[in-house]
Design an enzyme around this catalytic site. Structure first.
Site, PDB file in Angstrom:
ATOM      1  N   ASN A  49       0.873  -1.174   0.000  1.00 55.09           N
ATOM      2  CA  ASN A  49       0.000   0.000   0.000  1.00 55.09           C
ATOM      3  C   ASN A  49       0.913   1.227   0.000  1.00 55.09           C
ATOM      4  O   ASN A  49       1.450   1.622   1.032  1.00 55.09           O
ATOM      5  CB  ASN A  49      -0.880  -0.047   1.265  1.00 55.09           C
ATOM      6  N   LYS A  76       3.054   0.701   3.299  1.00 60.45           N
ATOM      7  CA  LYS A  76       2.630  -0.346   4.229  1.00 60.45           C
ATOM      8  C   LYS A  76       2.764  -1.663   3.498  1.00 60.45           C
ATOM      9  O   LYS A  76       2.484  -1.734   2.295  1.00 60.45           O
ATOM     10  CB  LYS A  76       1.153  -0.159   4.588  1.00 60.45           C
ATOM     11  N   ARG A 109      -2.675  -2.109  -3.312  1.00 56.83           N
ATOM     12  CA  ARG A 109      -3.892  -1.358  -3.030  1.00 56.83           C
ATOM     13  C   ARG A 109      -3.883  -0.106  -3.917  1.00 56.83           C
ATOM     14  O   ARG A 109      -2.916   0.654  -3.892  1.00 56.83           O
ATOM     15  CB  ARG A 109      -3.919  -0.947  -1.562  1.00 56.83           C
ATOM     16  N   HIS A 137     -12.975   2.813   0.301  1.00 60.95           N
ATOM     17  CA  HIS A 137     -13.011   1.758   1.327  1.00 60.95           C
ATOM     18  C   HIS A 137     -13.719   0.496   0.812  1.00 60.95           C
ATOM     19  O   HIS A 137     -14.205  -0.315   1.598  1.00 60.95           O
ATOM     20  CB  HIS A 137     -13.772   2.217   2.600  1.00 60.95           C
ATOM     21  N   HIS A 191     -17.595   1.787   8.266  1.00 64.25           N
ATOM     22  CA  HIS A 191     -16.131   1.712   8.372  1.00 64.25           C
ATOM     23  C   HIS A 191     -15.692   3.016   9.030  1.00 64.25           C
ATOM     24  O   HIS A 191     -15.709   4.082   8.407  1.00 64.25           O
ATOM     25  CB  HIS A 191     -15.504   1.553   6.977  1.00 64.25           C
ATOM     26  N   LEU A 192     -15.323   2.928  10.314  1.00 63.77           N
ATOM     27  CA  LEU A 192     -15.017   4.136  11.074  1.00 63.77           C
ATOM     28  C   LEU A 192     -13.554   4.128  11.505  1.00 63.77           C
ATOM     29  O   LEU A 192     -13.190   3.555  12.531  1.00 63.77           O
ATOM     30  CB  LEU A 192     -15.930   4.232  12.310  1.00 63.77           C
ATOM     31  N   GLY A 193     -12.711   4.738  10.677  1.00 62.50           N
ATOM     32  CA  GLY A 193     -11.293   4.885  11.024  1.00 62.50           C
ATOM     33  C   GLY A 193     -10.996   6.368  11.007  1.00 62.50           C
ATOM     34  O   GLY A 193     -11.886   7.182  11.253  1.00 62.50           O
ATOM     35  N   GLY A 214     -10.270   7.931   8.183  1.00 63.19           N
ATOM     36  CA  GLY A 214     -11.240   8.127   7.110  1.00 63.19           C
ATOM     37  C   GLY A 214     -12.423   7.246   7.457  1.00 63.19           C
ATOM     38  O   GLY A 214     -12.228   6.136   7.968  1.00 63.19           O
ATOM     39  N   ARG A 262     -11.417  15.446   8.034  1.00 60.18           N
ATOM     40  CA  ARG A 262     -12.282  15.851   6.905  1.00 60.18           C
ATOM     41  C   ARG A 262     -13.673  16.213   7.403  1.00 60.18           C
ATOM     42  O   ARG A 262     -14.223  15.526   8.270  1.00 60.18           O
ATOM     43  CB  ARG A 262     -12.416  14.704   5.896  1.00 60.18           C
ATOM     44  N   ASP A 292      -7.557  12.370  16.713  1.00 57.74           N
ATOM     45  CA  ASP A 292      -7.631  11.048  17.335  1.00 57.74           C
ATOM     46  C   ASP A 292      -8.796  11.015  18.318  1.00 57.74           C
ATOM     47  O   ASP A 292      -8.796  11.736  19.322  1.00 57.74           O
ATOM     48  CB  ASP A 292      -6.299  10.764  18.054  1.00 57.74           C
ATOM     49  N   ARG A 342      -9.689   9.045  20.581  1.00 54.77           N
ATOM     50  CA  ARG A 342      -9.401   8.697  21.981  1.00 54.77           C
ATOM     51  C   ARG A 342      -9.147   9.937  22.813  1.00 54.77           C
ATOM     52  O   ARG A 342      -9.620  10.046  23.954  1.00 54.77           O
ATOM     53  CB  ARG A 342      -8.177   7.766  22.066  1.00 54.77           C
ATOM     54  N   GLU A 363     -14.281  -0.821  15.631  1.00 51.04           N
ATOM     55  CA  GLU A 363     -13.920  -2.048  16.335  1.00 51.04           C
ATOM     56  C   GLU A 363     -13.670  -1.815  17.822  1.00 51.04           C
ATOM     57  O   GLU A 363     -13.845  -2.723  18.639  1.00 51.04           O
ATOM     58  CB  GLU A 363     -12.659  -2.671  15.703  1.00 51.04           C
ATOM     59  N   GLU A 413      -8.432  -5.799   4.937  1.00 56.12           N
ATOM     60  CA  GLU A 413      -8.268  -5.431   3.531  1.00 56.12           C
ATOM     61  C   GLU A 413      -7.100  -6.184   2.899  1.00 56.12           C
ATOM     62  O   GLU A 413      -7.161  -6.564   1.732  1.00 56.12           O
ATOM     63  CB  GLU A 413      -8.043  -3.910   3.423  1.00 56.12           C
TER      64      GLU A 413
HETATM   65  P1  ADP Z   1      -6.946   4.605   9.442  1.00 58.68           P
HETATM   66  O1  ADP Z   1      -8.137   5.128   8.723  1.00 58.68           O
HETATM   67  O2  ADP Z   1      -5.822   5.586   9.522  1.00 58.68           O
HETATM   68  O3  ADP Z   1      -6.524   3.206   9.033  1.00 58.68           O
HETATM   69  P2  ADP Z   1      -7.840   3.345  11.917  1.00 58.68           P
HETATM   70  O4  ADP Z   1      -8.818   2.407  11.295  1.00 58.68           O
HETATM   71  O5  ADP Z   1      -6.632   2.779  12.545  1.00 58.68           O
HETATM   72  O6  ADP Z   1      -7.439   4.523  10.952  1.00 58.68           O
HETATM   73  O7  ADP Z   1      -8.639   4.195  13.029  1.00 58.68           O
HETATM   74  C1  ADP Z   1      -8.048   5.248  13.708  1.00 58.68           C
HETATM   75  C2  ADP Z   1      -9.068   5.840  14.667  1.00 58.68           C
HETATM   76  O8  ADP Z   1      -9.501   4.833  15.587  1.00 58.68           O
HETATM   77  C3  ADP Z   1      -8.517   6.999  15.498  1.00 58.68           C
HETATM   78  O9  ADP Z   1      -9.445   8.071  15.533  1.00 58.68           O
HETATM   79  C4  ADP Z   1      -8.417   6.384  16.893  1.00 58.68           C
HETATM   80  O10 ADP Z   1      -8.620   7.338  17.889  1.00 58.68           O
HETATM   81  C5  ADP Z   1      -9.588   5.399  16.872  1.00 58.68           C
HETATM   82  N1  ADP Z   1      -9.458   4.416  17.951  1.00 58.68           N
HETATM   83  C6  ADP Z   1      -8.595   3.382  18.043  1.00 58.68           C
HETATM   84  N2  ADP Z   1      -8.782   2.731  19.232  1.00 58.68           N
HETATM   85  C7  ADP Z   1      -9.773   3.391  19.881  1.00 58.68           C
HETATM   86  C8  ADP Z   1     -10.436   3.222  21.129  1.00 58.68           C
HETATM   87  N3  ADP Z   1     -10.089   2.251  21.969  1.00 58.68           N
HETATM   88  N4  ADP Z   1     -11.412   4.092  21.460  1.00 58.68           N
HETATM   89  C9  ADP Z   1     -11.757   5.078  20.635  1.00 58.68           C
HETATM   90  N5  ADP Z   1     -11.195   5.283  19.438  1.00 58.68           N
HETATM   91  C10 ADP Z   1     -10.218   4.459  19.065  1.00 58.68           C
END
Ligand code: ADP
Length: 395
Positions: A7, A14, A89, A178, A204-206, A208, A237, A279, A281, A330, A381
């Site tokens: 990737n 990656k 990717r 995604h 899908h909550l990352g 992005g 975003r 982030d 967290r 997750e 993925e």
């Molecule tokens: P990317 O899109 O960069 O691959 P990821 O799927 O790794 O991102 O997701 C990153 C997000 O997940 C960040 O906002 C991070 O704060 C959040 N995250 C990871 N672990 C936790 C957790 N235990 N509680 C809340 N948010 C979390």
């Protein structure tokens, strides 16, 4: 059979070395700050190495990765010959690709023609392919697209309500991203439901984030658009916004169109609203310490997800399962709780205790009486990329 999954980003790479037949991961890692100085994080044999290594270009980065795979105390293969193929990717496949393909000159030419649609991503993806071809000339390369899964969307969902010529002449439409993750998670959900005619919504909550409505295994709508800027509130975003905000901000802040789009991509979302971080967290922690702006940011994130779930449930005319995946989906039980609470009217009942469980398994977190299933499904993925590569190379 071993597949090297790559990737390639503009200054990062990656990678994962995987056996697609068994899903066994032999090694995984990340090269960062390519072209600046160079940093490697490599994990193999349950051993993690972090090292600063000079990486002037992606070529040196791939060579270093191959060296780590084949030499030293953490080597996982004796020679590069054990790698049968490379899976890449690729972010944007436009309307050319509705499935993965073996890379040849024609594929690369098509991807180059799509650079205006994905100026940040496709050039790096193409570079990764060309370097892999140069370093390992005998190995087949396969391109796996983030957009391909969404090519089944009907025109009524992928069109924007702008003059039709803009679609025909300039490709202005929703492509969605995604896709590899939405495919993997919806397919796992289909297996868990054990139902052919399934109606599934994947969140899908990352960093992005996007939502996808999947009917009988096919994407029928998704929240990202022409670019990954549309839809949910993301790390940096804005997601959905009145297009009028663009010219208003340009005027008020004296920014060019490009600067304004960059502002919406890089300075907005969770970071912009909270003023704390992209982030989640850190925002949750601030909220627990009484920060009201952090609380509003979290509510905005959850309300937008809820809005999409309800609109997609309407479009699917029902929903069998809502799935959560990626970093936030997750791990963040608070977000899942806030999203699901209040949706009891559509048969969604979250089990509070099951929601708090944290592990790497696919799991059901609804109550026994819930009509709609709620699943947490860790995305994979890399497995899809390795598996598509394997299937195409074997054929
Ligand atoms: P990317 O899109 O960069 O691959 P990821 O799927 O790794 O991102 O997701 C990153 C997000 O997940 C960040 O906002 C991070 O704060 C959040 N995250 C990871 N672990 C936790 C957790 N235990 N509680 C809340 N948010 C979390």
């Amino acid at each position: 059979m071993l597949v090297l999954v790559l990737n390639s980003g503009s200054s990062s790479l990656k990678y994962q070395l995987m056996n697609p037949e068994t899903a066994e991961v032999k090694a995984t890692g990340l090269c960062e700050r390519i072209g600046i100085d160079g940093r490697l994080v490599h994990e193999a044999n349950e051993h993690k190495i972090k090292k600063d290594i000079n990486m002037p270009t992606h070529k040196e980065a791939i060579e270093i990765v191959l060296d780590f795979l084949t030499n030293g105390e953490d080597k996982v293969i004796d020679s590069i010959d054990e790698i049968q193929a490379i899976g890449h990717r690729v972010v944007h496949g436009g309307e050319f690709f509705n499935q993965s393909v073996i890379v040849d000159d024609e594929v690369i030419a098509k991807l180059e023609s799509l650079i205006p649609l994905a100026p940040l991503h496709n050039p790096a993806n193409i570079m990764g392919m060309k370097i892999a071809q140069e370093i390992m000339p005998t190995k087949p390369n396969v391109a796996v697209f983030d957009t391909a899964f969404h090519q089944t969307m009907p025109a009524s969902n992928y069109m924007y309500a702008v003059p039709y010529e803009d679609y025909k002449e300039h490709g202005v439409r929703k492509y969605g991203f995604h896709g590899t993750s939405h495919y993997y998670v919806s397919n796992e959900a289909k297996k868990m439901l054990n139902k052919e005619d399934s109606k599934v919504i994947v969140c899908h909550l990352g960093n992005g984030s996007s939502v996808c409505a999947v009917r009988d295994g096919k994407s029928i709508d998704t929240s990202m658009g022409l670019t990954p800027l549309e839809g949910l509130v993301m790390g940096t975003r804005s997601g959905d916004i009145d297009a009028g905000v663009l010219s208003y901000l340009m005027d008020k802040k004296g920014m060019t169109a490009e600067e304004t789009v960059n502002y919406l991509n890089k300075k907005s979302g969770l970071l912009g609203v909270s003023g704390i971080s992209s982030d989640l967290r850190e925002i949750i922690e601030a909220c627990e310490n009484g920060d009201e702006r952090a609380a509003t940011t979290i509510d905005m994130k959850c309300n937008r997800i809820k809005k999409y779930i309800c609109s997609y449930a309407g479009m699917l005319e029902g929903v069998d399962a809502i799935c959560f995946t990626a970093g936030i989906g997750e791990n963040a039980d608070l977000i899942r709780e806030k999203v699901c609470n209040g949706l009891e009217f559509m048969g969604v009942e979250l089990d509070e205790d099951k929601n708090k469980v944290r592990n790497d398994e696919n799991r059901e977190i609804n109550t026994n009486s819930s009509k709609t299933k709620i699943y947490v499904i860790p995305t994979n993925e890399e497995y899809v990329i390795a598996n598509d590569t394997y299937k195409l190379v074997k054929a």
